[in-house]
Design a protein around this motif. Structure first.
Motif, PDB file in Angstrom:
ATOM      1  N   GLY A 105       1.029  -1.305  -0.103  1.00  0.00           N
ATOM      2  CA  GLY A 105       0.037  -0.017   0.097  1.00  0.00           C
ATOM      3  C   GLY A 105       0.648   1.281   0.125  1.00  0.00           C
ATOM      4  O   GLY A 105       0.720   2.288  -0.774  1.00  0.00           O
ATOM      5  N   PHE A 106       1.769   1.187   0.627  1.00  0.00           N
ATOM      6  CA  PHE A 106       2.854   2.486   0.725  1.00  0.00           C
ATOM      7  C   PHE A 106       3.527   2.596  -0.610  1.00  0.00           C
ATOM      8  O   PHE A 106       3.500   3.787  -0.766  1.00  0.00           O
ATOM      9  N   ASP A 107       3.832   1.492  -1.145  1.00  0.00           N
ATOM     10  CA  ASP A 107       4.678   1.655  -2.456  1.00  0.00           C
ATOM     11  C   ASP A 107       3.802   2.156  -3.500  1.00  0.00           C
ATOM     12  O   ASP A 107       3.896   2.904  -4.414  1.00  0.00           O
ATOM     13  N   TRP A 108       2.243   1.667  -3.358  1.00  0.00           N
ATOM     14  CA  TRP A 108       1.356   2.204  -4.241  1.00  0.00           C
ATOM     15  C   TRP A 108       1.104   3.659  -4.085  1.00  0.00           C
ATOM     16  O   TRP A 108       0.976   4.360  -5.133  1.00  0.00           O
ATOM     17  N   ALA A 109       1.002   4.407  -2.969  1.00  0.00           N
ATOM     18  CA  ALA A 109       0.980   5.577  -2.732  1.00  0.00           C
ATOM     19  C   ALA A 109       2.066   6.446  -3.362  1.00  0.00           C
ATOM     20  O   ALA A 109       2.055   7.381  -3.812  1.00  0.00           O
ATOM     21  N   LEU A 110       3.534   5.886  -3.088  1.00  0.00           N
ATOM     22  CA  LEU A 110       4.491   6.624  -3.578  1.00  0.00           C
ATOM     23  C   LEU A 110       4.523   6.552  -5.128  1.00  0.00           C
ATOM     24  O   LEU A 110       4.915   7.734  -5.698  1.00  0.00           O
ATOM     25  N   GLY A 111       4.112   5.644  -5.685  1.00  0.00           N
ATOM     26  CA  GLY A 111       4.132   5.405  -7.091  1.00  0.00           C
ATOM     27  C   GLY A 111       3.013   6.413  -7.906  1.00  0.00           C
ATOM     28  O   GLY A 111       3.063   6.615  -8.979  1.00  0.00           O
ATOM     29  N   ASN A 112       1.903   6.657  -6.988  1.00  0.00           N
ATOM     30  CA  ASN A 112       1.211   7.526  -7.496  1.00  0.00           C
ATOM     31  C   ASN A 112       0.935   8.786  -7.042  1.00  0.00           C
ATOM     32  O   ASN A 112       0.056   9.504  -7.180  1.00  0.00           O
ATOM     33  N   ALA A 113       2.071   9.285  -6.516  1.00  0.00           N
ATOM     34  CA  ALA A 113       2.257  10.583  -5.693  1.00  0.00           C
ATOM     35  C   ALA A 113       2.638  11.717  -6.620  1.00  0.00           C
ATOM     36  O   ALA A 113       2.951  11.335  -7.575  1.00  0.00           O
ATOM     37  N   CYS A 114       2.299  12.853  -6.129  1.00  0.00           N
ATOM     38  CA  CYS A 114       2.412  14.139  -6.887  1.00  0.00           C
ATOM     39  C   CYS A 114       3.541  14.959  -5.740  1.00  0.00           C
ATOM     40  O   CYS A 114       3.122  14.497  -4.456  1.00  0.00           O
ATOM     41  N   LEU A 115       4.117  15.790  -6.295  1.00  0.00           N
ATOM     42  CA  LEU A 115       4.893  16.813  -5.464  1.00  0.00           C
ATOM     43  C   LEU A 115       3.779  17.654  -4.839  1.00  0.00           C
ATOM     44  O   LEU A 115       2.934  18.135  -5.416  1.00  0.00           O
ATOM     45  N   SER A 116       4.077  18.292  -3.480  1.00  0.00           N
ATOM     46  CA  SER A 116       3.178  18.817  -2.718  1.00  0.00           C
ATOM     47  C   SER A 116       3.459  20.639  -3.300  1.00  0.00           C
ATOM     48  O   SER A 116       2.689  21.336  -2.926  1.00  0.00           O
ATOM     49  N   HIS A 117       4.364  20.584  -3.776  1.00  0.00           N
ATOM     50  CA  HIS A 117       5.027  22.000  -4.335  1.00  0.00           C
ATOM     51  C   HIS A 117       5.346  22.051  -6.047  1.00  0.00           C
ATOM     52  O   HIS A 117       5.737  20.795  -6.364  1.00  0.00           O
ATOM     53  N   TYR A 118       5.117  23.093  -6.645  1.00  0.00           N
ATOM     54  CA  TYR A 118       5.728  22.957  -7.905  1.00  0.00           C
ATOM     55  C   TYR A 118       7.146  22.929  -8.019  1.00  0.00           C
ATOM     56  O   TYR A 118       7.733  23.677  -7.222  1.00  0.00           O
TER      57      TYR A 118
ATOM     58  N   ARG B  54       9.942  22.996 -11.286  1.00  0.00           N
ATOM     59  CA  ARG B  54       9.866  23.289 -12.906  1.00  0.00           C
ATOM     60  C   ARG B  54      10.836  22.211 -13.373  1.00  0.00           C
ATOM     61  O   ARG B  54      10.688  21.935 -14.601  1.00  0.00           O
ATOM     62  N   SER B  55      11.583  21.655 -12.767  1.00  0.00           N
ATOM     63  CA  SER B  55      12.359  20.597 -13.301  1.00  0.00           C
ATOM     64  C   SER B  55      11.415  19.049 -13.492  1.00  0.00           C
ATOM     65  O   SER B  55      11.880  18.324 -14.211  1.00  0.00           O
ATOM     66  N   VAL B  56      10.224  18.992 -12.878  1.00  0.00           N
ATOM     67  CA  VAL B  56       9.277  18.121 -12.934  1.00  0.00           C
ATOM     68  C   VAL B  56       8.077  18.415 -13.643  1.00  0.00           C
ATOM     69  O   VAL B  56       7.767  17.319 -14.498  1.00  0.00           O
ATOM     70  N   HIS B  57       7.647  19.354 -13.564  1.00  0.00           N
ATOM     71  CA  HIS B  57       6.180  19.728 -14.226  1.00  0.00           C
ATOM     72  C   HIS B  57       6.439  20.654 -15.395  1.00  0.00           C
ATOM     73  O   HIS B  57       7.258  21.616 -15.395  1.00  0.00           O
ATOM     74  N   ALA B  58       5.687  20.365 -16.417  1.00  0.00           N
ATOM     75  CA  ALA B  58       5.593  21.041 -17.526  1.00  0.00           C
ATOM     76  C   ALA B  58       5.325  22.819 -17.256  1.00  0.00           C
ATOM     77  O   ALA B  58       6.222  23.360 -17.814  1.00  0.00           O
ATOM     78  N   ASP B  59       4.616  22.995 -16.387  1.00  0.00           N
ATOM     79  CA  ASP B  59       4.213  24.236 -16.027  1.00  0.00           C
ATOM     80  C   ASP B  59       3.258  24.219 -14.748  1.00  0.00           C
ATOM     81  O   ASP B  59       3.089  23.309 -14.272  1.00  0.00           O
ATOM     82  N   HIS B  60       3.083  25.436 -14.256  1.00  0.00           N
ATOM     83  CA  HIS B  60       2.293  25.528 -12.862  1.00  0.00           C
ATOM     84  C   HIS B  60       0.958  24.944 -13.035  1.00  0.00           C
ATOM     85  O   HIS B  60       0.574  24.329 -12.266  1.00  0.00           O
ATOM     86  N   ASP B  61       0.367  24.936 -14.062  1.00  0.00           N
ATOM     87  CA  ASP B  61      -1.019  24.327 -14.332  1.00  0.00           C
ATOM     88  C   ASP B  61      -0.916  23.066 -14.281  1.00  0.00           C
ATOM     89  O   ASP B  61      -1.816  22.211 -13.720  1.00  0.00           O
ATOM     90  N   ALA B  62       0.085  22.457 -15.201  1.00  0.00           N
ATOM     91  CA  ALA B  62       0.335  21.047 -14.985  1.00  0.00           C
ATOM     92  C   ALA B  62       0.479  20.243 -13.630  1.00  0.00           C
ATOM     93  O   ALA B  62      -0.047  19.395 -13.375  1.00  0.00           O
ATOM     94  N   TRP B  63       1.277  21.028 -13.000  1.00  0.00           N
ATOM     95  CA  TRP B  63       1.153  20.673 -11.155  1.00  0.00           C
ATOM     96  C   TRP B  63      -0.127  20.563 -10.836  1.00  0.00           C
ATOM     97  O   TRP B  63      -0.324  19.677 -10.103  1.00  0.00           O
ATOM     98  N   LYS B  64      -0.763  21.685 -10.695  1.00  0.00           N
ATOM     99  CA  LYS B  64      -1.978  21.790 -10.048  1.00  0.00           C
ATOM    100  C   LYS B  64      -2.831  20.740 -10.638  1.00  0.00           C
ATOM    101  O   LYS B  64      -3.766  20.090  -9.839  1.00  0.00           O
TER     102      LYS B  64
END
Length: 208
Positions: A80-93, A95-105
């Motif tokens: 279960g913990f691993d499933w959560a990690l694999g489906n997680a998003c960063l809590s903050h924007y 730019r090296s991970v997200h295409a833009d701020h809207d993509a992160w939101k």
């Protein structure tokens, strides 16, 4: 060997991992008594779990802060913990991970889990130069955490108070011997690869 800037360190077995939370005695004591979260535990709200015992002590002030007087060690299923990690998003924007701020939101709205990296703490609760994981669970993840993943719940408030008393008395070595053994959770790196971007070895972000 120098600690990586970000790493999951936890007490874990081949099948379980232990995380920490702090609650008021009204919620924490029934949970520890019954080994499961009571009906009063709100399964529709985000809940944050911490694999680091000392980070939990920093957050709850050694179990002295209001509504955080009962510290729980929650042993949960690693799958279960691993499933959560694999489906997680960063809590903050980032730019090296997200295409833009809207993509992160957009990712944040749909993700069942959120990853946040906070400074690890020493026995005096001072910030260390490396980070430990906080994992926020929402929606499906929160419900599954409470009702499917939980293997056991232990009230570790007496342990927290004993360690704190030794620290206060000026005996850090005795205090250290009582700390839960936390080892690197090696599979975490691979499971969080989708959140690494170009910043895996970067300097601290402005949120540091």
């Amino acid at each position: 060997m120098q600690e990586p800037y970000r790493r999951i360190r936890a007490t874990h077995t081949p099948t379980t991992i232990t995380v920490y939370q702090a609650y008021s005695p009204r919620l924490g004591l029934p949970a520890a008594r019954d080994g499961r979260f009571p009906a009063a535990w709100k399964r529709d709200r985000m809940t944050w779990i911490k694999p680091s015992f000392l980070w939990m002590m920093y957050r709850c002030g050694w179990a002295t802060k209001a509504d955080q007087e009962c510290v729980l060690a929650v042993e949960i299923d690693r799958a279960g913990f691993d499933w959560a990690l694999g489906n997680a998003c960063l809590s903050h924007y980032d730019r090296s991970v997200h295409a833009d701020h809207d993509a992160w939101k957009s990712a944040l709205r749909s993700a069942p889990a959120r990853v946040q990296w906070d400074p690890e703490r020493d026995l005096n609760l001072r910030a260390l130069p490396h980070r430990s994981l906080q994992l926020g669970l929402a929606g499906e993840a929160s419900r599954r955490y409470a009702d499917e993943w939980t293997v056991s719940i232990t009230d570790v408030t007496p342990l927290a108070r004993e360690i704190h008393a030794l620290v206060t008395a000026g005996d850090p070595e005795a205090a250290k011997r009582l700390l839960p053994e936390e080892r690197p959770y090696e599979s975490g790196d691979e499971l969080l690869a989708h959140l690494r971007g170009d910043a895996a070895a970067s300097a601290p972000s402005p949120r540091a």
